[in-house]
Structures are given as structure tokens and as C-alpha cells.
Design an enzyme around this catalytic site. Structure first.
Site, PDB file in Angstrom:
ATOM      1  N   LYS A 187     -10.393  -5.569 -13.397  1.00 37.29           N
ATOM      2  CA  LYS A 187      -9.908  -4.202 -13.544  1.00 37.29           C
ATOM      3  C   LYS A 187     -10.124  -3.654 -15.131  1.00 37.29           C
ATOM      4  O   LYS A 187      -8.902  -4.272 -15.449  1.00 37.29           O
ATOM      5  CB  LYS A 187      -9.491  -4.381 -12.196  1.00 37.29           C
TER       6      LYS A 187
ATOM      7  N   SER B   2      -5.812   1.170  -6.201  1.00 35.01           N
ATOM      8  CA  SER B   2      -5.561   1.919  -7.105  1.00 35.01           C
ATOM      9  C   SER B   2      -7.485   1.040  -7.719  1.00 35.01           C
ATOM     10  O   SER B   2      -8.213   1.132  -8.511  1.00 35.01           O
ATOM     11  CB  SER B   2      -4.732   1.079  -7.877  1.00 35.01           C
TER      12      SER B   2
ATOM     13  N   SER C  25      -3.036  -1.851  -3.789  1.00 42.44           N
ATOM     14  CA  SER C  25      -3.683  -1.263  -4.583  1.00 42.44           C
ATOM     15  C   SER C  25      -5.024  -2.759  -4.184  1.00 42.44           C
ATOM     16  O   SER C  25      -6.732  -2.596  -5.208  1.00 42.44           O
ATOM     17  CB  SER C  25      -4.110  -1.603  -5.672  1.00 42.44           C
TER      18      SER C  25
END
Lengths: 96, 489
Positions: free
Chosen positions: B77, B152, B176
Site C-alpha cells: 500500500k 482505503s 481500511s
């Protein structure tokens, strides 16, 4: 809680160092008011005798021996700086 | 020979029997990424040159020196810093930022011999539930390209679902990892707060943020958590507790396991499909010897408000470091330093980030601190206590991960409160700090649904054991999305 006015949004934006236009301030005022209104829900709860939680785990300060250790190399540190001169970061005028 | 759909153990077997090599596997991962990215848009920076070189070197390492993840490709990420590989947290304010060190988890991936293939798209600074808040691109859900992958960590979940990589890292502050894992039909674990070092994770809300693994199977997820867990001198909030072998916890036996089923997770605001899929999943676990009982987590409905006050307050402080001076985006329009700060930040941050910075600044400002911030901290104590009480009687708590399956791109982006409501079932877990996983448990209109299994502090083992029993008993994790058809294998 108090209604979130456009003036308040401009004040808060300034505190947060965000430049916003009047139009944006109005838009954010509507949204932030809806959000803060939703937060009012918490006032249903009596929390007078409740301790606040800052951290979920039991934590104590972490200390280390007081001795010098090398920091990052200056050239590396300046790698992402857009403007620098003589090993120093350049910024716009601070004093008028 | 296809490398997608394979587990870590199967990939190692293929390497050991010389059916493939690490170099070939790495090349195939990039081929597949290249073929699928026009549809999925999960990746930001790719690490092709270094990964290719690293893979070739790794093929020369003797088998005896290799662990279970050695040579396998992983995506990271974009809020986790990677030395020499652009890291932006999907924000314009970090455009072109080239980190000078690795996050601790990235060092740990290196120690495990994993090959980092690239960085994954996300909502800007991890603020969002749809990946629509990225400055760079909108990631699509591989199951239906018109729907969001969640957020997210949407890029991390979509990349695994599309078969671009078998492993990714995400981060979870209010859901997330778990919400996008549910939306994309993959396995996503938020470990106990403190289990994984946050050093090098670009901070959003420091008392809630935690890095965790996203994979196709529970076993692979446990292997990856093994690799990234542990105390770190560089993160004073990382817990100094023993790290068990999570993969060894998958015994297949849940006889007598006590499951608490919170009625609040099947109540108002939760869709019928999500409820039904979770109830069906509980039946599967009962058939395997678990005991389910309805419980109450009475303060659940206060979690969303508590979270947005605390997370926004922490964010307003954490994001004050982005000023354009030492790294990242810099405005062109500034006569003096104040204008420089203000223009840099308003040009560099997107709307959702600005909203949360302003909400946090407001909640922390004098006159409102007690009414908002401190009040929320007190309610956090009550929410945590709900879990403490429940875990005195139960081993795990189970319910749906999200109220609905993935929604359409653009559908709710202009309505922050509706967007926030996506996370009503995941947020309480972050406020309490306990671990929780989302695993695939059904479909609605062709879109995946997730089952959330919540455990006691530092008891990821039981969470994994239950998740594995369910996975072994069902086929949901074996389904693949339409984007797979015709793509490079």
C-alpha cells in the site's frame, strides 16, 4: 452543538493552514455542520465518571540510554528538498 | 502453466520441482499486471527493474535457506514507505516523494525474501471507503468494474482479487483492510494494535492505525502476518509480546468454541444480504462444533461519531507535517511563508483530507476540546469495555464485515456521512484495538460479501483457526471475477 458557520470554517481553515475560497467555505460549512450534528449523538451518554482512553494498550514511556547515535546523512536528507543551497533548505521570505 | 490462484505452498512446490523459477514468476506477475491494469488501476509505482534483478539473485539461494514466502511477489500500500520507490499515500502533496529508508514491515518482507513488485492505490492518506479519494486514479472492483473496490486499501484488495499478486499489505484505521477485502472477496486481517510496527507507515490516526496482510487464503494470510509481526525499537507503540506461529494455529478444530453474535451487527443500517450471508456462515461453524449465542455490544451505535472525532483530531495533528518545505509538493504562488504553507496545503490535499483536518482542528480547538475530543475519548472507553465484557464469555465475535456489498463508483462520493456509514461494523474494532479478519462468505448480485471474525487482544491465532475452518468448509474463496477471463495467466 453550535451551527457551523461559514466564518467558523474560514477561522478553522486558517488555524489548519488551509487557504479556502468563500465558495469552498460555504460548501464545507454545510458538510461539516451535518457531520458535527451527527456527532451530537454522543451527548446521549453520561460520561461524567468515565476515564478517557488515549491508548488501548497499557503503555509506558520508552527510554533509551543517553548516548549519541549518528543521524541521517545530509545528502540523503536533502534528496527530496525542492530548493536547497549550501546544504540548507530554501524557503520564501520569513521576515518582511 | 498458470501461477494465479496458487497458494504460497503450491508456488514453493512449483519452484522446488523446477516447474518455474522466481525470475519467471516475477516476470509473469508483471505481465499480468500490465494486462489487467487498464481495467483495474490498482497500482501506482512499479518496481520492475529492481524486482527483476532481485528475483534473479534469489534463484541462486539454496533451498535450505528459504522460508515459506521466499521469492514470492507482493504489493505494498502506498502509505508504507519504500526506499527508492515513489511513495505518495495517493496524495498530490507527496507527488514525486522518494523515501530514503524502508518501513520496518518492508525490511521484514526483505528478510522473508519477498519481492516487492509495486505500490498500491488507496484513498488519500487512508481517508475514504471507496478509493475515489486518490489523487492519481480510481481503482475498480475486479468483480464489477463499475463498482468501487472499497477503501482505503482498495488497490491492495483489488490487486489480490484480480490475481495480479498473491500478497499485499494494507493498513486499517477504521476498516481500511477489512472493508475492501469484503468488497473484493479476499482475506484481510487487521492485527491487534501494536502487533505490527508502524514505523514507516505514513500516519493518519496513530492510536488506531495498524498494518495487515491481504491474501486469497487464510493460511497465506497467517504466513504473511508471521513475517511482518514483532516488537520494533523504532515504534514506541509496538507491543513487546511474543509472536506465535499463526499458521500453526490452523488445526481445523473449533469444537466447543464460543461465538458471540452481536445483535447490533444485524440491526438497523445493515442490509438483508449481508445479514443472511453471516447467519448462514454461523450455521456452518455450528455444524463444526462451535456454540453461537446472541450478545450485545451496547455502545456500537456511538462508534462512528467517536471514530470521526478521534481520527480527525489525530489526523489534523499528524498531517501538519506536510508543509512543502522538506519534501513533496510545493506551491508556485507564495509571497511569504504563511502563503507558502497555506497554498501548498490547499493545492496538495484533496477535499476529504481537508474536511477531516478541519473537523479535527475544530474538535481540538479551545472551547470545543472537552465537548468533542475528550467526550469521544470517554466513549471510546465504553466501546472498549463492551468488547472486554464480551470476551470474558466468548472466544470470538462474528458478524458481517460491511452493511452492503460494493457500491457504484460516484454513487455516494458527495455524501460524506453515507460514505462513513460503510464502516459502522469495522470501526468499533479499531477503537477497542482488538484483531479482526474479513473472509469471503457469500455473494449478492455477483458481488462478494465478507464475514468479520473478531478476536481477543493478541489472539489472532483463534481468529485464523475459525476463518480457516470456514474456508475449508466452503468454496467462496475459490470463485474468480470476470476480469480473469482472457487475462495473462
Amino acid at each position: 452543538m453550535a451551527k457551523m458557520t461559514k466564518e467558523e470554517v474560514i477561522e478553522v481553515a486558517h488555524l489548519a493552514r488551509l487557504a479556502i475560497t468563500d465558495e469552498e467555505a460555504e460548501h464545507f460549512a454545510d458538510q461539516l455542520e451535518a457531520i458535527t450534528n451527527a456527532m451530537e449523538l454522543l451527548n446521549e451518554l453520561d460520561t461524567d465518571n468515565v476515564e478517557p482512553t488515549t491508548h488501548v494498550l497499557q503503555m509506558v514511556n520508552v527510554l533509551r540510554e543517553d548516548k549519541s547515535i549518528p543521524g541521517l546523512d545530509r545528502e540523503l536528507v536533502l534528496k527530496n528538498v525542492k530548493e536547497h543551497e549550501g546544504g540548507q533548505v530554501k524557503v520564501p521570505t520569513i521576515l518582511e | 502453466m498458470s501461477l494465479v490462484e496458487k497458494t504460497a505452498a503450491q508456488l514453493q512446490e512449483m519452484i522446488h520441482t523446477k516447474e518455474t523459477t522466481i525470475a519467471e514468476m516475477t516476470q509473469k506477475a508483471f505481465d499480468r499486471i500490465e494486462a489487467l491494469e487498464p481495467k483495474v488501476d490498482a497500482f501506482l509505482a512499479l518496481n520492475k527493474e529492481r524486482a527483476t534483478q532481485q528475483a534473479e539473485e534469489m534463484d541462486r539461494v539454496p533451498f535450505a535457506e528459504r522460508g515459506p514466502l521466499f521469492g514470492l511477489p507482493i504489493g505494498v500500500k502506498d502509505n508504507i514507505v519504500t526506499e527508492g520507490l515513489e511513495t505518495t499515500a495517493s496524495s498530490r502533496i507527496l507527488e514525486g516523494f522518494n523515501p530514503i529508508y524502508n518501513a520496518t514491515v518492508v525490511e521484514k518482507l526483505k528478510e522473508a525474501g519477498m519481492v516487492t513488485v509495486g505500490k498500491l492505490n488507496m484513498d488519500e492518506f487512508a481517508m475514504g471507503s471507496s478509493n475515489e479519494n486518490s489523487y492519481y486514479k480510481k481503482t475498480k472492483n475486479p468483480w464489477n468494474l463499475e463498482t468501487v473496490p472499497g477503501g482505503s486499501s482498495g488497490g491492495s484488495a483489488a490487486a489480490v482479487a484480480a490475481g495480479e499478486v498473491p500478497f499485499t499489505l494494507g493498513s486499517d484505521t477504521g476498516g481500511s483492510i477489512r472493508q475492501p477485502a469484503a468488497f473484493c472477496g479476499v482475506v484481510g486481517m487487521k492485527p491487534t494494535y501494536g502487533r505490527v510496527s508502524r514505523f514507516g507507515l505514513i500516519a493518519y490516526a496513530s492510536s488506531l492505525d495498524q498494518i495487515g496482510p491481504i491474501t486469497r487464503t487464510v493460511k497465506d494470510n497467517a504466513l504473511l502476518l508471521n513475517a511482518i509481526s514483532g516488537h520494533d525499537d523504532k515504534d514506541s507503540t509496538s507491543a513487546n509480546v511474543e509472536v506465535p506461529d499463526f499458521a500453526a494455529a490452523l488445526t481445523g478444530d473449533i469444537t466447543g468454541l464460543r461465538i458471540g453474535v452481536p445483535k447490533e451487527y444485524f440491526g438497523e443500517g445493515v442490509g438483508e444480504a449481508a445479514k443472511q450471508a453471516a447467519l448462514d456462515a454461523l450455521k456452518v461453524l455450528e455444524e463444526r462444533g462451535a456454540i453461537c449465542e446472541e450478545i450485545s455490544l451496547p455502545h456500537s451505535k456511538y462508534a462512528l461519531a467517536t471514530y470521526y472525532l478521534l481520527a480527525s483530531s489525530e489526523a489534523s495533528s499528524n498531517l501538519s507535517r506536510f508543509d512543502g518545505i522538506r519534501y513533496g509538493y510545493r506551491t508556485e504562488k507564495a509571497g511569504n511563508l504563511l502563503e507558502f504553507y497555506m497554498n501548498t496545503r490547499s493545492e496538495g490535499f484533496g477535499d476529504e483530507v481537508k474536511r477531516r483536518i478541519m473537523l479535527g482542528t475544530y474538535a481540538l480547538s479551545s472551547g470545543y476540546y472537552d465537548a468533542y475530543y475528550k467526550k469521544a475519548q470517554k466513549v471510546r472507553t465504553l466501546i472498549k469495555k463492551d468488547f472486554d465484557d464480551a470476551f470474558e464469555k466468548y472466544d470470538v465475535i462474528i458478524g458481517p464485515t460491511t452493511p452492503t456489498p460494493a457500491f457504484k463508483i460516484g454513487e455516494i462520493i458527495d455524501d460524506p456521512l453515507t460514505m462513513y456509514a460503510n464502516d459502522i461494523l469495522t470501526i468499533p474494532v479499531n477503537l477497542a484495538g482488538v484483531p479482526a479478519i474479513s473472509i469471503p462468505c457469500g455473494f449478492a448480485d455477483g458481488l462478494p460479501l465478507g464475514l468479520q471474525i473478531i478476536g481477543k487482544y493478541f489472539d489472532e491465532e483463534t481468529v485464523y483457526r475459525v476463518a480457516d475452518v470456514f474456508e475449508q468448509a466452503t468454496d467462496f474463496h475459490k470463485k474468480t471475477p470476470q476480469t480473469w477471463e482472457g487475462a495473462a495467466q
